[in-house]
Design an enzyme around this catalytic site. Structure first.
Site, PDB file in Angstrom:
ATOM      1  N   HIS A   1      30.393  75.813  41.920  1.00  0.00           N
ATOM      2  CA  HIS A   1      32.030  75.901  42.189  1.00  0.00           C
ATOM      3  C   HIS A   1      32.474  77.163  42.119  1.00  0.00           C
ATOM      4  CE1 HIS A   1      32.909  71.840  41.923  1.00  0.00           C
ATOM      5  NE2 HIS A   1      32.263  71.512  40.551  1.00  0.00           N
TER       6      HIS A   1
ATOM      7  N   HIS B   1      25.472  73.669  38.387  1.00  0.00           N
ATOM      8  CA  HIS B   1      26.496  72.968  38.977  1.00  0.00           C
ATOM      9  C   HIS B   1      27.777  73.818  38.825  1.00  0.00           C
ATOM     10  CE1 HIS B   1      28.729  69.073  40.124  1.00  0.00           C
ATOM     11  NE2 HIS B   1      29.627  69.688  39.561  1.00  0.00           N
ATOM     12  N   GLU B   2      28.284  74.295  37.960  1.00  0.00           N
ATOM     13  CA  GLU B   2      29.622  75.106  37.826  1.00  0.00           C
ATOM     14  C   GLU B   2      29.355  76.292  38.471  1.00  0.00           C
ATOM     15  OE1 GLU B   2      32.021  73.373  36.722  1.00  0.00           O
ATOM     16  OE2 GLU B   2      31.078  71.829  36.025  1.00  0.00           O
TER      17      GLU B   2
ATOM     18  N   GLU C   1      33.117  69.832  45.398  1.00  0.00           N
ATOM     19  CA  GLU C   1      31.949  69.269  44.796  1.00  0.00           C
ATOM     20  C   GLU C   1      30.534  69.545  45.689  1.00  0.00           C
ATOM     21  OE1 GLU C   1      31.493  68.380  41.963  1.00  0.00           O
ATOM     22  OE2 GLU C   1      33.624  68.179  41.173  1.00  0.00           O
TER      23      GLU C   1
END
Length: 494
Positions: free
Chosen positions: A263, A259-260, A289
């Site tokens: 980003h 997920h990160e 997001e």
């Protein structure tokens, strides 16, 4: 010197101040000793004060008016649009309120870190009350300036033009679709052998780095560490992510890292020649997001990716790859397992939006004064029971204290997660329209094509246009729930 050039130099200085503040915040969350908390809160508040005074300086408004007559390129015009938006919001707020809010949020977040581990709601509650009080003051002032409701003024701060009137019908559709869908998936999903067990933190960290690199993360301009709550910070030159390691579940950290990384790839893909200008930054949090969830959910939960990553995973974790429980089939069933759980960041794709809708409903109640901080844990428990059939009474750490956002003053952020998930699904649908062999590419460990597509369509464009306009430009239509519903039906019902 032209007005355009003078504004660019002024906001270049502001960028450098913001750059320093980001890494002070990173240090606070990752390695700062507990005793440094109060001094760090004051340092950050001072930097926020300096930045606020620079943004609201009288000359900025004057330069904006002159620069509008000078700017001819699309990038310069977009830079002025972003600057004016920031200036408009900042000039509404008195500097004393900005400083007080910064101090309160720092102190509350520091208290949250200590007290979540101890499940101590009473200790952090008065600090959260102060953060909410100051956030309400800011929201009311901004709302009056922008002709918005207070809560809409907060939403607009996280994604330009985002309002409740936009969110409500989308969340209504999801609230009507997901509960029965989740029940059907749970009733019909195939059995699996759990992969939970003891996985040393050093092996999980080794896995994290091996996951990040092939997706395109540049370790020459970034790093990964641990913190109480996973996050990403920095710019394209120095992008830092954090994760946390579960006691018995490597999948928690694995998907936090993925997920990160989404980003971080966005940050590292921003245009180098505009990195120190407002227009060169990322879009709002709905789009940010979408980039994290594009990687985490669309790419890295696909069967192609899971087939590719399994040998890397078993080697890093030091497990017996010949054991039947480490078969591709069982691994996929573990990753695609749907259950009603307590923790948002550990939730599967199907239940995740309900966690966000829960928080959105509570925020609305806090800001229309129908709910107080004192009653927040009970209200949380009622919604957890309604959505998931779970009881959080007395379990504050896995209930109202599980997320850092409110304690850091980030009211209005949560809707961006689910809007980001919908955006990710719609973007991925557009990507696969011209890249029908995406799954085969992932299984072969080829991520250059998907990263290049994101670079061309999202990352390199920075804030050239708004987030909502960008979605239409790429997909040919406004954001809806359709692509997300089609995605979860295809992955979890076939």
């Amino acid at each position: 010197m032209t007005a355009v050039k003078e504004l660019q130099e002024h906001f270049q200085t502001l960028h450098h101040i913001g750059h320093a503040a980001q890494y002070l915040s990173w240090d606070e969350a990752v390695i700062m000793p507990a005793g440094g908390g109060e001094a760090r809160a004051k340092s950050l508040a001072t930097l926020h004060k300096i930045s606020h005074e620079m943004v609201t300086a009288p000359k900025v408004g004057e330069l904006l008016e002159s620069a509008k007559q000078e700017a001819t390129s699309a990038w310069d015009q977009a830079n002025l649009r972003v600057i004016e938006r920031r200036w408009t919001r900042a000039t509404a707020l008195p500097v004393d309120l900005v400083v007080a809010s910064s101090l309160a949020s720092s102190r509350c977040e520091q208290s949250w870190r200590r007290n979540r581990r101890a499940n101590n709601w009473e200790e952090v509650k008065p600090l959260l009350k102060e953060v909410l009080n100051l956030t309400k003051q800011k929201a009311e002032i901004l709302g009056e300036k922008l002709a918005l409701s207070p809560y809409d003024a907060l939403l607009d701060g996280y994604e330009a033009e985002l309002k409740r009137a936009y969110i409500d019908p989308i969340f209504k559709e999801l609230s009507e679709f997901l509960p029965n869908f989740v029940n059907e998936v749970i009733a019909n999903q195939r059995p699996h052998v759990s992969l939970k067990g003891e996985y040393p933190a050093d092996r999980q960290m080794d896995l994290a780095k091996k996951l990040m690199l092939p997706l395109g993360f540049n370790f020459g301009r970034g790093r990964v560490d641990t913190s109480d709550h996973p996050f990403t910070c920095g710019d394209l030159w120095d992008t830092r992510i954090t994760t946390r390691f579960g006691d018995d579940d490597f999948l928690e950290s694995m998907y936090a890292v993925l997920h990160e990384t989404g980003h971080a790839l966005y940050q590292q893909g921003l245009p180098e020649d505009r990195y120190d200008q407002p227009v060169g930054g990322s879009l709002g949090m709905m789009i940010h997001e979408s980039q994290s969830l594009f990687m985490e959910q669309q790419v890295c939960r696909s069967e192609g990716y899971l087939s590719y990553v399994l040998p890397i995973l078993t080697e890093s974790l030091g497990v017996d790859a010949t054991d039947e429980k480490w078969s591709v089939t069982n691994f996929i069933r573990n990753v695609h397992y749907v259950e009603k759980g307590y923790i948002r960041v550990e939730a599967d794709e199907c239940t995740y939006p309900l966690h966000v809708i829960l928080r959105y409903q509570l925020e609305n109640s806090l800001f229309d004064d129908s709910l107080s901080i004192d009653d927040l844990p009970n209200a949380w428990n009622e919604l957890m029971d309604r959505f998931f059939g779970l009881d959080t009474r007395g379990d504050f750490a896995n209930g109202v204290m599980q997320d850092v956002h409110w304690y850091a003053g980030l009211f209005g952020y949560f809707p961006c997660y689910t809007l980001g998930a919908l955006t990710a699904a719609q973007l991925y649908q557009a990507y696969t329209t011209t890249n029908s062999d995406a799954e085969a590419q992932f299984e072969a460990g080829n991520f250059e094509s998907v990263l290049s597509w994101l670079r061309d369509n999202i990352h390199s464009k920075a804030q050239l246009t708004s987030g909502f306009d960008r979605i239409v430009e790429i997909t040919g239509k406004p954001l809806t729930t359709a692509a997300f519903v089609a995605h979860v039906n295809q992955r979890y019902q076939t």
